[in-house]
Design a protein around this motif. Structure first.
Motif, PDB file in Angstrom:
ATOM      1  N   GLY A  50      15.839   1.499 -25.267  1.00 52.09           N
ATOM      2  CA  GLY A  50      16.701   2.260 -24.374  1.00 52.09           C
ATOM      3  C   GLY A  50      16.763   1.667 -22.984  1.00 52.09           C
ATOM      4  O   GLY A  50      17.157   2.329 -22.029  1.00 52.09           O
ATOM      5  N   ILE A  51      16.396   0.417 -22.874  1.00 53.60           N
ATOM      6  CA  ILE A  51      16.468  -0.282 -21.584  1.00 53.60           C
ATOM      7  C   ILE A  51      17.908  -0.757 -21.418  1.00 53.60           C
ATOM      8  O   ILE A  51      18.476  -1.380 -22.312  1.00 53.60           O
ATOM      9  CB  ILE A  51      15.486  -1.472 -21.562  1.00 53.60           C
ATOM     10  N   ASP A  52      18.512  -0.443 -20.289  1.00 57.07           N
ATOM     11  CA  ASP A  52      19.941  -0.715 -20.100  1.00 57.07           C
ATOM     12  C   ASP A  52      20.264  -2.086 -19.520  1.00 57.07           C
ATOM     13  O   ASP A  52      21.238  -2.711 -19.920  1.00 57.07           O
ATOM     14  CB  ASP A  52      20.567   0.352 -19.196  1.00 57.07           C
ATOM     15  N   LYS A  53      19.494  -2.540 -18.561  1.00 54.89           N
ATOM     16  CA  LYS A  53      19.873  -3.741 -17.821  1.00 54.89           C
ATOM     17  C   LYS A  53      18.979  -4.921 -18.175  1.00 54.89           C
ATOM     18  O   LYS A  53      17.763  -4.770 -18.331  1.00 54.89           O
ATOM     19  CB  LYS A  53      19.787  -3.463 -16.325  1.00 54.89           C
ATOM     20  N   PRO A  54      19.579  -6.119 -18.270  1.00 56.96           N
ATOM     21  CA  PRO A  54      18.794  -7.315 -18.601  1.00 56.96           C
ATOM     22  C   PRO A  54      17.609  -7.552 -17.659  1.00 56.96           C
ATOM     23  O   PRO A  54      16.515  -7.885 -18.115  1.00 56.96           O
ATOM     24  CB  PRO A  54      19.809  -8.450 -18.502  1.00 56.96           C
ATOM     25  N   ASN A  55      17.819  -7.358 -16.357  1.00 57.05           N
ATOM     26  CA  ASN A  55      16.712  -7.599 -15.426  1.00 57.05           C
ATOM     27  C   ASN A  55      15.596  -6.573 -15.618  1.00 57.05           C
ATOM     28  O   ASN A  55      14.423  -6.886 -15.439  1.00 57.05           O
ATOM     29  CB  ASN A  55      17.201  -7.638 -13.977  1.00 57.05           C
ATOM     30  N   GLU A  56      15.937  -5.344 -16.015  1.00 56.08           N
ATOM     31  CA  GLU A  56      14.912  -4.338 -16.300  1.00 56.08           C
ATOM     32  C   GLU A  56      14.112  -4.732 -17.542  1.00 56.08           C
ATOM     33  O   GLU A  56      12.892  -4.546 -17.587  1.00 56.08           O
ATOM     34  CB  GLU A  56      15.540  -2.964 -16.510  1.00 56.08           C
ATOM     35  N   LEU A  57      14.795  -5.277 -18.542  1.00 51.63           N
ATOM     36  CA  LEU A  57      14.118  -5.737 -19.745  1.00 51.63           C
ATOM     37  C   LEU A  57      13.080  -6.800 -19.391  1.00 51.63           C
ATOM     38  O   LEU A  57      11.928  -6.733 -19.825  1.00 51.63           O
ATOM     39  CB  LEU A  57      15.139  -6.294 -20.747  1.00 51.63           C
ATOM     40  N   ILE A  58      13.475  -7.758 -18.594  1.00 52.43           N
ATOM     41  CA  ILE A  58      12.553  -8.830 -18.185  1.00 52.43           C
ATOM     42  C   ILE A  58      11.398  -8.256 -17.368  1.00 52.43           C
ATOM     43  O   ILE A  58      10.234  -8.638 -17.564  1.00 52.43           O
ATOM     44  CB  ILE A  58      13.301  -9.936 -17.403  1.00 52.43           C
ATOM     45  N   ASP A  59      11.682  -7.313 -16.470  1.00 52.74           N
ATOM     46  CA  ASP A  59      10.613  -6.683 -15.684  1.00 52.74           C
ATOM     47  C   ASP A  59       9.601  -5.985 -16.588  1.00 52.74           C
ATOM     48  O   ASP A  59       8.395  -6.113 -16.397  1.00 52.74           O
ATOM     49  CB  ASP A  59      11.195  -5.671 -14.690  1.00 52.74           C
ATOM     50  N   PHE A  60      10.102  -5.224 -17.574  1.00 56.21           N
ATOM     51  CA  PHE A  60       9.215  -4.536 -18.508  1.00 56.21           C
ATOM     52  C   PHE A  60       8.313  -5.541 -19.233  1.00 56.21           C
ATOM     53  O   PHE A  60       7.102  -5.344 -19.336  1.00 56.21           O
ATOM     54  CB  PHE A  60      10.019  -3.744 -19.548  1.00 56.21           C
ATOM     55  N   ILE A  61       8.922  -6.598 -19.756  1.00 56.70           N
ATOM     56  CA  ILE A  61       8.163  -7.576 -20.538  1.00 56.70           C
ATOM     57  C   ILE A  61       7.114  -8.276 -19.685  1.00 56.70           C
ATOM     58  O   ILE A  61       5.958  -8.422 -20.094  1.00 56.70           O
ATOM     59  CB  ILE A  61       9.112  -8.599 -21.201  1.00 56.70           C
ATOM     60  N   THR A  62       7.484  -8.716 -18.486  1.00 58.76           N
ATOM     61  CA  THR A  62       6.523  -9.445 -17.649  1.00 58.76           C
ATOM     62  C   THR A  62       5.366  -8.544 -17.207  1.00 58.76           C
ATOM     63  O   THR A  62       4.239  -9.020 -17.058  1.00 58.76           O
ATOM     64  CB  THR A  62       7.204 -10.088 -16.425  1.00 58.76           C
ATOM     65  N   LYS A  63       5.617  -7.258 -17.041  1.00 64.92           N
ATOM     66  CA  LYS A  63       4.539  -6.330 -16.648  1.00 64.92           C
ATOM     67  C   LYS A  63       3.550  -6.066 -17.776  1.00 64.92           C
ATOM     68  O   LYS A  63       2.480  -5.513 -17.543  1.00 64.92           O
ATOM     69  CB  LYS A  63       5.136  -5.020 -16.141  1.00 64.92           C
ATOM     70  N   GLU A  64       3.883  -6.474 -18.993  1.00 69.42           N
ATOM     71  CA  GLU A  64       2.973  -6.294 -20.127  1.00 69.42           C
ATOM     72  C   GLU A  64       1.795  -7.265 -20.090  1.00 69.42           C
ATOM     73  O   GLU A  64       0.820  -7.093 -20.809  1.00 69.42           O
ATOM     74  CB  GLU A  64       3.715  -6.455 -21.459  1.00 69.42           C
ATOM     75  N   ASN A  65       1.883  -8.316 -19.251  1.00 69.52           N
ATOM     76  CA  ASN A  65       0.816  -9.320 -19.147  1.00 69.52           C
ATOM     77  C   ASN A  65       0.418  -9.861 -20.519  1.00 69.52           C
ATOM     78  O   ASN A  65      -0.762  -9.881 -20.876  1.00 69.52           O
ATOM     79  CB  ASN A  65      -0.399  -8.749 -18.411  1.00 69.52           C
TER      80      ASN A  65
END
Length: 118
Positions: A50-65
């Motif tokens: 349910g992530i809408d924006k590409p930059n939000e997707l990348i932010d979510f993934i990178t915060k997963e470490n």
């Protein structure tokens, strides 16, 4: 057509190139995004959709470490059937329990899937 990206064990989940590919795919497939991770040594699969924006997707993934031995599956939807909403984004839990089918995130010890088609 939807896009599924899988980065298995032994791949750098934080590489600039991989994140660029994921972001570019998300820009082309604009109907929502989701991802799942299985951390090294864990039986649990974590996911969010349910992530809408590409930059939000990348932010979510990178915060997963994520480490090189974690597994990452990303799905960017190009909707053709069904509503454009978080529940219809992938991945989906595989379960006979109907109350789990519309969940948009969490940690589970059951399989999940993403597909490209109807």
């Amino acid at each position: 057509m939807c896009l599924i990206t899988y980065a298995g064990r032994g791949t750098n989940k934080n590489s600039k190139k991989l994140l660029e590919y994921i972001e570019n795919g998300a820009k082309l497939n604009k109907d929502g995004h989701g991802y799942a991770i299985k951390r090294d040594g864990s039986e649990v699969i974590e996911f969010i959709k349910g992530i809408d924006k590409p930059n939000e997707l990348i932010d979510f993934i990178t915060k997963e470490n994520l480490t090189d031995n974690d597994e990452l599956l990303v799905h960017s939807r190009n909707g053709n059937i069904g509503k454009i909403n978080a529940e219809n984004n992938h991945p989906f839990l595989i379960s006979e329990q109907e109350d789990l089918l519309d969940i948009t995130g969490g940690s589970f010890n059951i399989p999940l899937l993403a597909h490209n088609g109807t």
